[in-house]
Design a protein around this motif. Structure first.
Motif, PDB file in Angstrom:
ATOM      1  N   SER A  31       0.809  -1.216   0.000  1.00 50.59           N
ATOM      2  CA  SER A  31       0.000   0.000   0.000  1.00 50.59           C
ATOM      3  C   SER A  31       0.848   1.275   0.000  1.00 50.59           C
ATOM      4  N   PHE A  32       2.166   1.144   0.002  1.00 45.83           N
ATOM      5  CA  PHE A  32       3.042   2.312   0.071  1.00 45.83           C
ATOM      6  C   PHE A  32       2.824   3.338  -1.046  1.00 45.83           C
ATOM      7  N   PRO A  33       2.442   2.930  -2.282  1.00 44.44           N
ATOM      8  CA  PRO A  33       2.188   3.969  -3.295  1.00 44.44           C
ATOM      9  C   PRO A  33       1.128   4.979  -2.853  1.00 44.44           C
ATOM     10  N   LEU A  34       0.079   4.506  -2.183  1.00 44.69           N
ATOM     11  CA  LEU A  34      -0.971   5.410  -1.711  1.00 44.69           C
ATOM     12  C   LEU A  34      -0.458   6.273  -0.566  1.00 44.69           C
ATOM     13  N   TYR A  35       0.325   5.663   0.308  1.00 44.52           N
ATOM     14  CA  TYR A  35       0.845   6.389   1.474  1.00 44.52           C
ATOM     15  C   TYR A  35       1.798   7.493   1.057  1.00 44.52           C
ATOM     16  N   PHE A  36       2.772   7.176   0.199  1.00 43.17           N
ATOM     17  CA  PHE A  36       3.753   8.191  -0.193  1.00 43.17           C
ATOM     18  C   PHE A  36       3.144   9.252  -1.113  1.00 43.17           C
ATOM     19  N   SER A  37       2.104   8.897  -1.847  1.00 41.31           N
ATOM     20  CA  SER A  37       1.397   9.913  -2.638  1.00 41.31           C
ATOM     21  C   SER A  37       0.726  10.927  -1.721  1.00 41.31           C
ATOM     22  N   ALA A  38       0.244  10.447  -0.572  1.00 37.20           N
ATOM     23  CA  ALA A  38      -0.446  11.326   0.372  1.00 37.20           C
ATOM     24  C   ALA A  38       0.506  12.284   1.085  1.00 37.20           C
ATOM     25  N   LEU A  39       1.825  12.038   0.981  1.00 33.31           N
ATOM     26  CA  LEU A  39       2.804  12.886   1.654  1.00 33.31           C
ATOM     27  C   LEU A  39       3.159  14.141   0.861  1.00 33.31           C
ATOM     28  N   ALA A  40       2.650  14.280  -0.360  1.00 32.35           N
ATOM     29  CA  ALA A  40       2.847  15.528  -1.098  1.00 32.35           C
ATOM     30  C   ALA A  40       2.214  16.658  -0.289  1.00 32.35           C
ATOM     31  N   PRO A  41       2.823  17.851  -0.274  1.00 29.41           N
ATOM     32  CA  PRO A  41       3.840  18.371  -1.202  1.00 29.41           C
ATOM     33  C   PRO A  41       5.290  18.118  -0.797  1.00 29.41           C
ATOM     34  N   ALA A  42       5.556  17.325   0.230  1.00 27.93           N
ATOM     35  CA  ALA A  42       6.941  17.018   0.586  1.00 27.93           C
ATOM     36  C   ALA A  42       7.587  16.233  -0.547  1.00 27.93           C
ATOM     37  N   GLY A  43       8.808  16.636  -0.934  1.00 31.03           N
ATOM     38  CA  GLY A  43       9.526  15.943  -1.986  1.00 31.03           C
ATOM     39  C   GLY A  43      10.163  14.665  -1.470  1.00 31.03           C
ATOM     40  N   SER A  44      10.759  13.902  -2.374  1.00 32.89           N
ATOM     41  CA  SER A  44      11.302  12.596  -2.018  1.00 32.89           C
ATOM     42  C   SER A  44      12.438  12.704  -1.008  1.00 32.89           C
ATOM     43  N   VAL A  45      13.278  13.738  -1.123  1.00 28.92           N
ATOM     44  CA  VAL A  45      14.393  13.885  -0.169  1.00 28.92           C
ATOM     45  C   VAL A  45      13.855  14.192   1.230  1.00 28.92           C
ATOM     46  N   GLU A  46      12.884  15.101   1.314  1.00 27.55           N
ATOM     47  CA  GLU A  46      12.327  15.439   2.624  1.00 27.55           C
ATOM     48  C   GLU A  46      11.640  14.237   3.258  1.00 27.55           C
ATOM     49  N   VAL A  47      10.886  13.496   2.473  1.00 29.34           N
ATOM     50  CA  VAL A  47      10.220  12.305   3.009  1.00 29.34           C
ATOM     51  C   VAL A  47      11.262  11.298   3.489  1.00 29.34           C
ATOM     52  N   LEU A  48      12.331  11.130   2.724  1.00 32.62           N
ATOM     53  CA  LEU A  48      13.372  10.177   3.099  1.00 32.62           C
ATOM     54  C   LEU A  48      14.007  10.543   4.434  1.00 32.62           C
ATOM     55  N   VAL A  49      14.368  11.817   4.613  1.00 39.12           N
ATOM     56  CA  VAL A  49      15.055  12.184   5.857  1.00 39.12           C
ATOM     57  C   VAL A  49      14.110  12.075   7.054  1.00 39.12           C
ATOM     58  N   HIS A  50      12.837  12.402   6.867  1.00 36.78           N
ATOM     59  CA  HIS A  50      11.874  12.210   7.953  1.00 36.78           C
ATOM     60  C   HIS A  50      11.710  10.723   8.262  1.00 36.78           C
ATOM     61  N   ARG A  51      11.711   9.908   7.230  1.00 36.49           N
ATOM     62  CA  ARG A  51      11.569   8.462   7.439  1.00 36.49           C
ATOM     63  C   ARG A  51      12.732   7.918   8.269  1.00 36.49           C
ATOM     64  N   VAL A  52      13.922   8.363   7.971  1.00 33.29           N
ATOM     65  CA  VAL A  52      15.103   7.913   8.720  1.00 33.29           C
ATOM     66  C   VAL A  52      15.012   8.354  10.177  1.00 33.29           C
ATOM     67  N   LEU A  53      14.728   9.651  10.402  1.00 32.52           N
ATOM     68  CA  LEU A  53      14.773  10.198  11.756  1.00 32.52           C
ATOM     69  C   LEU A  53      13.646   9.677  12.643  1.00 32.52           C
ATOM     70  N   TRP A  54      12.422   9.617  12.122  1.00 36.49           N
ATOM     71  CA  TRP A  54      11.317   9.130  12.941  1.00 36.49           C
ATOM     72  C   TRP A  54      11.410   7.615  13.149  1.00 36.49           C
ATOM     73  N   SER A  55      11.964   6.905  12.176  1.00 31.53           N
ATOM     74  CA  SER A  55      12.182   5.464  12.355  1.00 31.53           C
ATOM     75  C   SER A  55      13.201   5.214  13.459  1.00 31.53           C
ATOM     76  N   LEU A  56      14.270   6.019  13.460  1.00 35.74           N
ATOM     77  CA  LEU A  56      15.279   5.876  14.510  1.00 35.74           C
ATOM     78  C   LEU A  56      14.673   6.123  15.887  1.00 35.74           C
ATOM     79  N   LEU A  57      13.877   7.172  16.010  1.00 35.83           N
ATOM     80  CA  LEU A  57      13.274   7.499  17.302  1.00 35.83           C
ATOM     81  C   LEU A  57      12.386   6.358  17.786  1.00 35.83           C
ATOM     82  N   LEU A  58      11.517   5.860  16.909  1.00 35.91           N
ATOM     83  CA  LEU A  58      10.600   4.789  17.310  1.00 35.91           C
ATOM     84  C   LEU A  58      11.367   3.502  17.632  1.00 35.91           C
TER      85      LEU A  58
END
Length: 298
Positions: A11-38
């Motif tokens: 289901s990730f295509p729907l999830y990452f589409s919903a993250l617009a207007p954040a670009g791919s780099v911004e989504v990636l860095v948030h994914r890394v940082l919030w994943s680390l925290l959790l």
């Protein structure tokens, strides 16, 4: 649990589409940082921080962990870009092709010898990529990069150690990536290109949820892998690209010309050959093991 993990990834295509207007780099860095925290919170709650310290104290394993971190970051980034640029179908192709690429990496890097059926599957896969290249009018680089990075990630994780818990490994990978992710996030915010606080509370919550979206399927997969045979997990893995393909065609409105269907059909044929051969080899090994046990007790 295994089906749930692969369905969530599907289901990730729907999830990452919903993250617009954040670009791919911004989504990636948030994914890394919030994943680390959790992951850090979960690891502390499960008293697994000692395992993480032991992993990071081993220089050889940490080196392989660094390679795993780089390859999975590249995989995540390219996948997010593929979804946000309207190439979900091509991204799904990458995960269909991945088993074939993994077999090739085994030959090139580990000097493994392939059985005839495996060579046939790889050959059909190469033809399929050729057909899809003609259809696109370009090399399907998103699919190939996804397959290569995920295959390389699997090899690196193998060197880190199969006995390393998934949560410990992911915590280590995101910890190594965190300084770079944090620096990139600062640059984005200073340049006024960050969307974390400027696109509304729902968007902010979605970016924060990237940690949950990354960690929960991984934990479900780890739990399933301990309970069901590896061959079952191998068959379940195809659920993810099938769902991603359906998301692209049915929900996101991407085009699927007849020539592209031919290319995908060839990929599926290659996977049928590869999977059938793998199941037969597993049955032969099991029969030989039973025979050896019977002989030992004879």
């Amino acid at each position: 649990m295994g089906a749930a993990a692969y369905a969530l990834w599907g289901s990730f295509p729907l999830y990452f589409s919903a993250l617009a207007p954040a670009g791919s780099v911004e989504v990636l860095v948030h994914r890394v940082l919030w994943s680390l925290l959790l992951c850090a919170v979960l690891l502390a709650a499960l008293r697994g921080l000692g395992d993480l310290r032991a992993l990071l104290a081993d220089r050889t394993r940490t080196g392989w962990l660094g390679l795993a971190a780089v390859t999975i970051a590249a995989n995540w980034g390219v996948y997010i870009y593929g979804v946000q640029s309207g190439n979900v179908i091509e991204a799904s192709l990458g995960y269909f092709v991945n088993p074939l690429v993994t077999v090739l990496l085994g030959v090139l890097l580990l000097r493994e010898r392939l059985r005839p059926a495996q060579w046939a599957a790889v050959g059909v896969g190469v033809v399929a990529v050729g057909v899809i290249t003609v259809d696109y009018g370009r090399v399907p680089w998103i699919a190939l990069v996804l397959a290569l990075t995920f295959g390389s990630y699997g090899l690196a994780k193998n060197r880190v150690g199969r006995g390393t818990p998934a949560l410990v490994s992911l915590t280590g990978e995101t910890l190594l990536l965190a300084p770079f992710a944090l620096a990139a996030l600062v640059v984005l915010e200073v340049a006024g290109e960050g969307t974390f606080t400027s696109a509304g509370p729902v968007h902010t919550a979605l970016l924060v949820s990237t940690g949950v979206a990354t960690t929960v399927p991984l934990l479900l997969f780890g739990a399933a892998a301990r309970r069901v045979p590896l061959t079952t997990i191998g068959l379940l893995q195809y659920l993810t690209p099938v769902l991603q393909l359906l998301c692209g065609v049915l929900l996101l409105g991407e085009e699927m010309p007849p020539t592209r269907w031919v290319g995908f059909a060839l990929v599926w044929l290659a996977l049928v050959v590869l999977t059938t051969d793998t199941l037969r080899a597993a049955r032969r090994r099991a029969a030989l093991a039973r025979s050896a046990v019977a002989s030992a007790h004879g």
